[in-house]
Write a protein that holds these residues in place. Structure first.
Motif, short mmCIF file in Angstrom:
data_model
loop_
_atom_site.label_atom_id
_atom_site.label_comp_id
_atom_site.label_asym_id
_atom_site.label_seq_id
_atom_site.Cartn_x
_atom_site.Cartn_y
_atom_site.Cartn_z
N PHE A 50 -27.77 -90.24 17.94
CA PHE A 50 -28.69 -90.88 16.75
C PHE A 50 -30.16 -90.45 16.95
CE2 PHE A 50 -31.29 -93.75 14.39
CZ PHE A 50 -30.78 -93.70 13.10
N ALA A 51 -30.74 -90.89 18.24
CA ALA A 51 -32.05 -90.50 18.49
C ALA A 51 -32.30 -89.07 18.74
CB ALA A 51 -32.52 -91.06 19.88
N LEU A 52 -31.17 -88.35 19.03
CA LEU A 52 -31.48 -86.74 19.29
C LEU A 52 -31.53 -86.13 17.87
CD1 LEU A 52 -29.07 -86.15 22.21
CD2 LEU A 52 -31.66 -85.71 22.11
N VAL A 53 -30.44 -86.64 17.14
CA VAL A 53 -30.58 -85.74 15.84
C VAL A 53 -31.90 -86.17 15.01
CG1 VAL A 53 -28.04 -85.22 15.81
CG2 VAL A 53 -29.43 -87.49 14.73
N VAL A 54 -32.47 -87.16 14.99
CA VAL A 54 -33.56 -87.80 14.27
C VAL A 54 -34.86 -86.83 15.03
CG1 VAL A 54 -35.17 -89.65 13.70
CG2 VAL A 54 -32.66 -90.13 13.39
N VAL A 55 -35.05 -87.05 16.27
CA VAL A 55 -36.01 -86.49 16.77
C VAL A 55 -36.03 -84.92 16.42
CG1 VAL A 55 -37.25 -85.85 18.91
CG2 VAL A 55 -36.35 -88.03 18.42
N ALA A 56 -34.76 -84.30 16.44
CA ALA A 56 -34.62 -82.81 16.35
C ALA A 56 -34.98 -82.53 14.88
CB ALA A 56 -32.98 -82.26 16.84
N ASN A 57 -34.44 -83.11 13.86
CA ASN A 57 -34.77 -82.84 12.69
C ASN A 57 -36.38 -83.18 12.40
OD1 ASN A 57 -32.74 -82.44 10.54
ND2 ASN A 57 -31.64 -83.85 12.00
N ALA A 58 -36.93 -83.98 12.87
CA ALA A 58 -38.14 -84.36 12.77
C ALA A 58 -39.24 -83.20 13.48
CB ALA A 58 -38.88 -85.64 13.32
N THR A 59 -38.69 -82.59 14.54
CA THR A 59 -39.47 -81.59 15.16
C THR A 59 -39.25 -80.28 14.14
OG1 THR A 59 -38.92 -82.52 17.38
CG2 THR A 59 -39.36 -80.06 17.25
N VAL A 60 -38.10 -79.90 13.59
CA VAL A 60 -38.04 -78.82 12.93
C VAL A 60 -39.02 -78.87 11.63
CG1 VAL A 60 -36.42 -77.33 11.32
CG2 VAL A 60 -35.77 -78.13 14.09
N TYR A 61 -38.86 -80.31 11.31
CA TYR A 61 -39.75 -80.57 9.94
C TYR A 61 -41.21 -80.12 10.25
CZ TYR A 61 -41.55 -82.83 5.79
OH TYR A 61 -42.30 -83.16 4.57
N GLY A 62 -41.66 -80.82 11.38
CA GLY A 62 -43.03 -80.65 11.88
C GLY A 62 -43.35 -78.90 11.87
N LEU A 63 -42.62 -78.33 12.60
CA LEU A 63 -42.52 -76.80 12.70
C LEU A 63 -42.87 -76.01 11.36
CD1 LEU A 63 -40.44 -75.98 15.55
CD2 LEU A 63 -42.78 -76.16 15.75
N SER A 64 -42.14 -76.62 10.59
CA SER A 64 -42.22 -76.03 9.00
C SER A 64 -43.43 -76.33 8.27
CB SER A 64 -40.91 -76.59 7.91
OG SER A 64 -40.99 -77.98 7.86
N LEU A 65 -44.12 -77.40 8.71
CA LEU A 65 -45.15 -78.08 8.23
C LEU A 65 -46.41 -76.86 8.61
CD1 LEU A 65 -45.20 -82.06 8.00
CD2 LEU A 65 -44.86 -80.26 6.14
N LEU A 75 -44.23 -88.29 4.10
CA LEU A 75 -43.60 -86.98 4.51
C LEU A 75 -44.63 -85.78 4.64
CD1 LEU A 75 -40.60 -87.15 1.57
CD2 LEU A 75 -40.69 -87.65 4.30
N SER A 76 -45.81 -86.02 4.91
CA SER A 76 -46.68 -84.95 5.20
C SER A 76 -47.08 -84.74 6.85
CB SER A 76 -47.90 -85.42 4.34
OG SER A 76 -48.69 -86.78 4.81
N THR A 77 -46.33 -85.66 7.44
CA THR A 77 -46.33 -85.55 8.70
C THR A 77 -44.81 -85.55 9.61
OG1 THR A 77 -46.72 -87.75 9.31
CG2 THR A 77 -48.56 -86.43 8.91
N ALA A 78 -44.89 -84.99 10.52
CA ALA A 78 -43.57 -85.06 11.45
C ALA A 78 -43.17 -86.24 11.84
CB ALA A 78 -43.67 -84.12 12.61
N ALA A 79 -44.10 -87.39 12.30
CA ALA A 79 -44.06 -88.77 12.51
C ALA A 79 -43.54 -89.58 11.34
CB ALA A 79 -45.33 -89.23 13.25
N GLY A 80 -44.08 -89.37 10.14
CA GLY A 80 -43.80 -90.14 8.91
C GLY A 80 -42.26 -89.76 8.63
N TYR A 81 -41.96 -88.27 8.88
CA TYR A 81 -40.62 -88.03 8.60
C TYR A 81 -39.71 -88.40 9.42
CZ TYR A 81 -36.62 -84.69 7.50
OH TYR A 81 -35.47 -84.21 7.11
N LEU A 82 -39.85 -88.60 10.71
CA LEU A 82 -39.00 -89.36 11.80
C LEU A 82 -38.79 -90.64 11.38
CD1 LEU A 82 -39.17 -88.71 15.66
CD2 LEU A 82 -39.10 -91.15 14.72
N VAL A 83 -39.68 -91.42 11.03
CA VAL A 83 -39.49 -92.83 10.57
C VAL A 83 -38.54 -92.94 9.30
CG1 VAL A 83 -40.43 -94.84 9.77
CG2 VAL A 83 -41.71 -93.62 11.38
#
Length: 196
Positions: A38-53, A66-74
């Protein structure tokens, strides 16, 4: 799981989602392994989202969280957790017999598949927004097909129509609960949109 094994299982998820669901559920993963996944997929998705930003910053109209990777992770963690709970409880309410651990594993695998779509889209977006949009639409349609089959297998409903009903009710319930959480946390529509 090796990279080749991951790719093979991802491809099989499209053509034979029921087989993949049964295979995943047969592993009977421990609670600790599920939490780790669970933690891995959430962090991985947030990381990719952060890179896209980084490559394509969020436009002014995007909600603040949704304007930051940390916000997206939560948001991702809350949404995934809520989806697992909703699909489990509502599926049982409608005659299903799914275990929460099985539903969790299948939803975590769905997020792993979503990670592929998100990564491909992030690469394509700066090059061709139109093609990236097509990939998102295709990924969403395929993901919906996989989701219905996963719900049906997890609960033993014997009907994709029943699985769709479980999905729809879960979506409505999750949307309502998340809206209430945001309101109780003090968010307003204006605040969520930032200074537009």
């Amino acid at each position: 799981m090796t990279l080749q094994g991951f790719v093979n299982l991802a491809i099989q998820s499209i053509g034979a989602p029921r087989d993949v669901a049964r295979l995943l559920m047969s592993t009977r993963m421990s609670r600790e392994a599920l939490w780790t996944a669970f933690a891995l997929v959430v962090v991985a998705n947030a990381t990719v989202y952060g890179l896209s930003l980084v490559m394509d910053p969020a436009p002014a109209g995007v909600p603040v969280f949704l304007s930051t990777a940390a916000g997206y992770l939560v948001v991702e963690a809350i949404t995934l957790g809520g989806t697992i709970l909703a699909l489990t409880w509502l599926g049982r309410l409608l005659g299903g017999a799914g275990r929460m651990a099985d539903v969790a594993l299948l939803m975590i695998w769905m997020q792993a598949l979503n990670l592929i779509v998100q990564a491909v889209t992030s690469v394509l977006l700066p090059l061709s927004p139109e093609f990236a949009g097509i990939v998102v639409l295709a990924g969403s349609a395929i993901g919906f097909w996989i989701m219905l089959n996963f719900i049906d297998e997890a609960h033993g409903l014997g009907s994709l129509f029943k699985a769709f009903f479980v999905f729809l009710l879960s979506l409505l319930a999750l949307g309502f609960v998340l809206s209430m959480i945001l309101v109780l946390a003090g968010f307003t529509p204006e605040g969520m949109m930032g200074n537009v």
